[in-house]
Design an enzyme around this catalytic site. Structure first.
Site, PDB file in Angstrom:
ATOM      1  N   PHE A   1      42.277  44.618  40.592  1.00 32.84           N
ATOM      2  CA  PHE A   1      42.674  43.385  39.081  1.00 32.84           C
ATOM      3  C   PHE A   1      42.317  41.901  39.072  1.00 32.84           C
ATOM      4  O   PHE A   1      42.085  41.555  40.931  1.00 32.84           O
ATOM      5  CB  PHE A   1      44.029  43.261  38.955  1.00 32.84           C
ATOM      6  CG  PHE A   1      44.241  44.607  38.312  1.00 32.84           C
ATOM      7  CD1 PHE A   1      43.470  45.064  37.365  1.00 32.84           C
ATOM      8  CD2 PHE A   1      45.622  44.431  37.290  1.00 32.84           C
ATOM      9  CE1 PHE A   1      43.559  46.287  35.924  1.00 32.84           C
ATOM     10  CE2 PHE A   1      46.725  45.579  36.503  1.00 32.84           C
ATOM     11  CZ  PHE A   1      45.334  46.435  35.845  1.00 32.84           C
ATOM     12  N   LYS A   2      41.158  41.312  38.465  1.00 31.92           N
ATOM     13  CA  LYS A   2      40.645  39.619  39.104  1.00 31.92           C
ATOM     14  C   LYS A   2      41.893  39.255  38.315  1.00 31.92           C
ATOM     15  O   LYS A   2      42.092  38.404  36.768  1.00 31.92           O
ATOM     16  CB  LYS A   2      39.378  39.921  39.079  1.00 31.92           C
ATOM     17  CG  LYS A   2      38.653  38.813  39.303  1.00 31.92           C
ATOM     18  CD  LYS A   2      38.074  37.957  39.039  1.00 31.92           C
ATOM     19  CE  LYS A   2      36.741  37.186  39.657  1.00 31.92           C
ATOM     20  NZ  LYS A   2      37.579  35.790  39.122  1.00 31.92           N
TER      21      LYS A   2
END
Length: 849
Positions: A435-436
């Site tokens: 996840f960014k």
């Protein structure tokens, strides 16, 4: 002892003048006639002899204004000589005064320096005139002047190389101060050293030194548009009976440090006196670039890359000290090689076939790579210069290693457009998708002794120290290290994200930005955070940069377990949520859609192991190149890919652009700026180049967001009213002007007003297009056209980025080339740019966020 002033009364004839009681003395000051308007247009000339000279003797009567000079306590002998000059031989006494100066060039006239933009191999630093006791600041001003007259990277690097070469040979003690002054800074980015000079203080200092009135300075600024040019014009007619000692580089730098460290009661007055003393001693081009330095805008193209290149080449060309070895190596040239290369002059842009030149260029390339590698891992000029002067380039890496407390530049990701492109690039090799998070990147440094943290720092993406902003993170790391007794030191890469204190769910970046910026107390924290760790670069005294991401990731997860404290206000620790490619493409796609539906920005795709991939080479991709999974500071590596969810509406990655101008709005937007001209940051010359007009993505609340409530509701991060922030005004503090007084390349765009480049906006568009009016990336994709963004749309302000971290023309060119595939550019096809069409289109459909 208090300082006392010296004044002049020009209204009395010489026969009526008599000595006053006290410690006041008279110094003559002369003002010439006012110049013509045509003379004022020559303000950008590099030489002070051709600089515009606006007389301060104007209609408002500034000629009769007394000129005040304050002397220091240690000038007691000078005061006595001025107050009571011996009548028989006053000139001899004046000469004796001058001879007490640490420099002895007052009777010889100004120093005349040789050219700096020549081939460094043929340059002779010993032929430059110099001061007896130090490096003259006039030499640095000569370097600034040379840099300001060119945009050629070759000329810029040659000028910097020859400048630093001269300083190392003639006065190496001034090298560090020169590097900071050339780079327009005073200290490393993580050191809290700022000048703290306001435009009003600088203006008052110029008035006091020159005798000009505020009205005169304002008129000069309206005509010239640059504080440095204004100072030169205002001071050009000043004459003093007793010349001041010439400025030295070390003295200027030390004076700037004194200004930065002046605190408490009376600090403003103390700063003003230091500035006045500097300006009073400066002459010619020194005045211009000293004033620009005080304003923190020297307006030359010396960017960090060019500075490091020049420093590396200087280390190749000369032995910094007798201890440095005089032998040829991959990063060091021997004396015989330099003599052979000097015998064959450089052929300019054409590649030289001379073996000595070829060998020297190879050494230059290796030295530059070494210097950049050392700097991005240890960005401290002081430590680098100390080691360089002692041992040279050989052994520099060992002398300046990765260290706790000194941030390294972070690794950056390359944008991609789709999962298909990811699988194509990875060529079936294992990777991990993470996840960014939409938070604040944080580099954590910590050292533990006897179970207690003795050293702790948190650095931002652009290396600023933000330790005092997150005391809860410091308490968290202390707890984490107590749970991992085998760890004595660490550097980890992470993201600080706002979370719900009860459920741990992710909150928006705007909530995180509501926290105070510094000196936060634990009891005052109202926004809980989670530290999502995703990489480790150093542990127990061992750098881990050369280990693969698989190894670093496994070590991080094994040593530091997730932790959720009982106190709801305390910070949490977790690993980034991720999935490995071995789970199958369907699982990765489902993971991607989870990121789209969540508060994240998308995915980061990271290669787990070192691989070899096919190098893109037109239609034939037969060459192979290594693709390491190591940690690469300050590189946008292909081993880290970012897939942002905005790709579904346009280009694979949003752009970070700088607002640099605007047009007056029409219809209901007549009171606002619309559209707004956006620009990219050109690293080669340190300027902003215009890219496109942006008029979409803004709501009415964007323009009217004058309260925190509106800023929170519209997710615009506490923005002020747009017209308040960019209101046309005059003076050094102006942020908006009807003239382009801030350097930049606007191409064919002609906005109604120009903005000071000061903030970064995240912009998304449909695709990158060729433009006949944009100059961004011109020469990279087309010889006659630049690149622009079609249907640009505002997303948000990037408070975490400086303008130097905005998207570059090279980045735009790389995206455009991916869009084009094998299609060729037809320079003869002059198509109308889409943003020109949009500028006259209806704005009624551009109001949604």
């Amino acid at each position: 002892m208090a300082k006392r002033g010296l004044s002049v009364d020009d209204t009395k004839s010489p026969s009526k003048k008599r000595a006053k009681s006290g410690t006041q003395a008279r110094l003559d000051t002369f003002f010439g006639n006012s110049p013509t308007k045509s003379q004022l247009t020559q303000s950008t000339s590099a030489s002070s002899s051709t600089t515009t000279q606006q007389s301060v003797n104007n209609a408002e009567g500034s000629a009769s204004r007394p000129f005040i000079i304050e002397l220091d306590e240690d000038d007691a002998g000078l005061k006595a000589d001025v107050l009571n000059p011996p009548e028989p031989e006053p000139r001899r006494k004046e000469v004796n005064i001058l001879r007490r100066s640490p420099f002895t060039i007052a009777e010889k006239g100004p120093l005349l320096f040789n050219a700096l933009d020549i081939d460094p191999v043929s340059y002779s630093p010993k032929q430059q005139p110099w001061l007896s006791n130090g490096a003259p600041y006039a030499f640095l001003a000569h370097c600034f002047s040379t840099l300001s007259q060119t945009r050629s990277r070759i000329a810029i690097v040659n000028t910097l190389t020859n400048c630093l070469h001269t300083i190392i040979v003639k006065h190496p003690e001034s090298l560090l101060a020169s590097l900071y002054l050339l780079s327009n800074s005073l200290a490393p980015p993580y050191a809290p050293v700022e000048l703290g000079l306001g435009p009003s203080l600088i203006s008052r200092a110029i008035q006091n030194v020159s005798g000009a009135t505020p009205a005169t300075l304002k008129r000069l600024y309206n005509t010239l548009g640059d504080p440095g040019d204004v100072a030169v014009a205002a001071k050009s007619n000043l004459r003093t009976l007793i010349p001041h000692p010439p400025l030295a580089i070390s003295y200027v730098y030390d004076s700037l440090l004194k200004i930065a460290h002046s605190k408490g009661h009376g600090a403003a007055k103390q700063k003003e006196k230091i500035v006045e003393k500097l300006l009073l001693s400066a002459t010619g081009e020194e005045v211009r670039y000293l004033t620009r330095t005080l304003c923190q805008n020297i307006r030359v193209g010396a960017v960090r890359t060019s500075m490091l290149t020049a420093l590396a080449r200087v280390a190749v060309l000369c032995r910094p000290s007798p201890n440095a070895p005089n032998c040829e190596s991959d990063v060091q040239a021997s004396t015989s090689l330099l003599l052979d290369a000097r015998a064959c002059p450089s052929s300019g842009k054409k590649k030289s076939l001379d073996p000595a030149r070829v060998r020297l260029n190879t050494i230059f390339s290796s030295a530059e790579a070494l210097m950049r590698g050392v700097f991005v891992r240890h960005p401290n000029y002081g430590d680098i210069v100390s080691a360089l002067l002692e041992v040279g380039l050989i052994g520099l890496e060992e002398r300046v290693p990765l260290s706790i407390g000194i941030p390294l530049h972070p690794t950056l990701g390359s944008p991609v457009r789709s999962l298909d492109e990811i699988y194509q690039r990875m060529e079936g090799e294992p990777f991990v998708a993470e996840f960014k998070y939409d938070g604040q990147r944080a580099q954590i440094h910590a050292t533990v002794e006897n179970g207690k943290i003795v050293q702790f720092k948190i650095f931002s993406r652009h290396l600023e120290d933000m330790t005092t902003k997150y005391p809860d993170v410091e308490a968290l790391i202390s707890t984490i290290l107590q749970r991992s007794p085998s760890v004595s030191s660490l550097i980890i890469d992470s993201e600080i994200v706002a979370v719900d204190p009860r459920t741990g769910s992710i909150r928006s970046f705007q909530e995180l930005s509501n926290r105070a910026k510094k000196d936060v107390q634990l009891k005052d924290i109202h926004v809980s955070v989670c530290l999502y760790a995703f990489d480790i670069m150093y542990m127990n005294g061992e750098p881990l940069l050369q280990k693969t991401y698989r190894e670093r990731r496994a070590l991080l997860r094994a040593q530091f377990l997730p932790y959720t404290p009982d106190d709801l206000r305390a910070a949490r620790f977790a690993h980034v949520e991720s999935i490995e490619s071995c789970s199958g493409r369907d699982a990765v796609e489902n993971f991607w859609w989870r990121s789209v539906e969540s508060q994240t920005e998308g995915l980061m795709i990271k290669l787990l192991d070192n691989i070899v991939v096919a190098e893109e080479n037109g239609k034939e991709s037969t060459r192979k190149k290594p693709l390491p999974a190591t940690y690469e500071p300050d590189k946008r590596t292909a081993a880290w890919l970012k897939l942002k969810k905005d790709y579904v509406a346009g280009i694979g990655d949003s752009l970070d652009l700088v607002p640099i101008g605007a047009w007056y709005g029409n219809g209901r937007k007549v009171k606002w700026w619309s559209p707004i001209l956006m620009g990219a940051y050109d690293e080669t010359n340190g300027q902003i180049v215009a890219v496109c007009k942006c008029m979409s993505g803004f709501t009415d609340k964007f323009y009217q967001a004058s309260s925190p409530y509106f800023a929170y509701e519209t997710a615009l991060n506490r923005m002020q009213d747009l017209r308040d922030r960019y209101e046309p005004s005059e003076g050094a503090e102006a942020t908006c002007s009807v003239r382009p007084i801030w350097e930049g390349d606007f191409g064919g765009f002609q906005p109604d007003v120009y903005f000071r480049p000061q903030e970064v906006w995240e912009i998304r568009g449909a695709d990158i297009t060729l433009s006949p009016v944009s100059v961004a990336a011109r020469g990279l994709v087309s010889s006659v056209r630049g690149l622009s963004l079609r249907f640009p749309r505002f997303l948000k302000i990037r408070e975490d980025k400086s303008i130097e971290q905005a998207s570059t023309p090279q980045f735009l060119a790389s995206i455009w080339k991916k869009q084009q595939g094998d299609r060729q550019v037809d320079d003869g096809d002059e198509l109308m740019d889409a943003d020109f069409v949009s500028s006259v289109a209806s704005e009624e459909d551009s109001d949604e966020l």
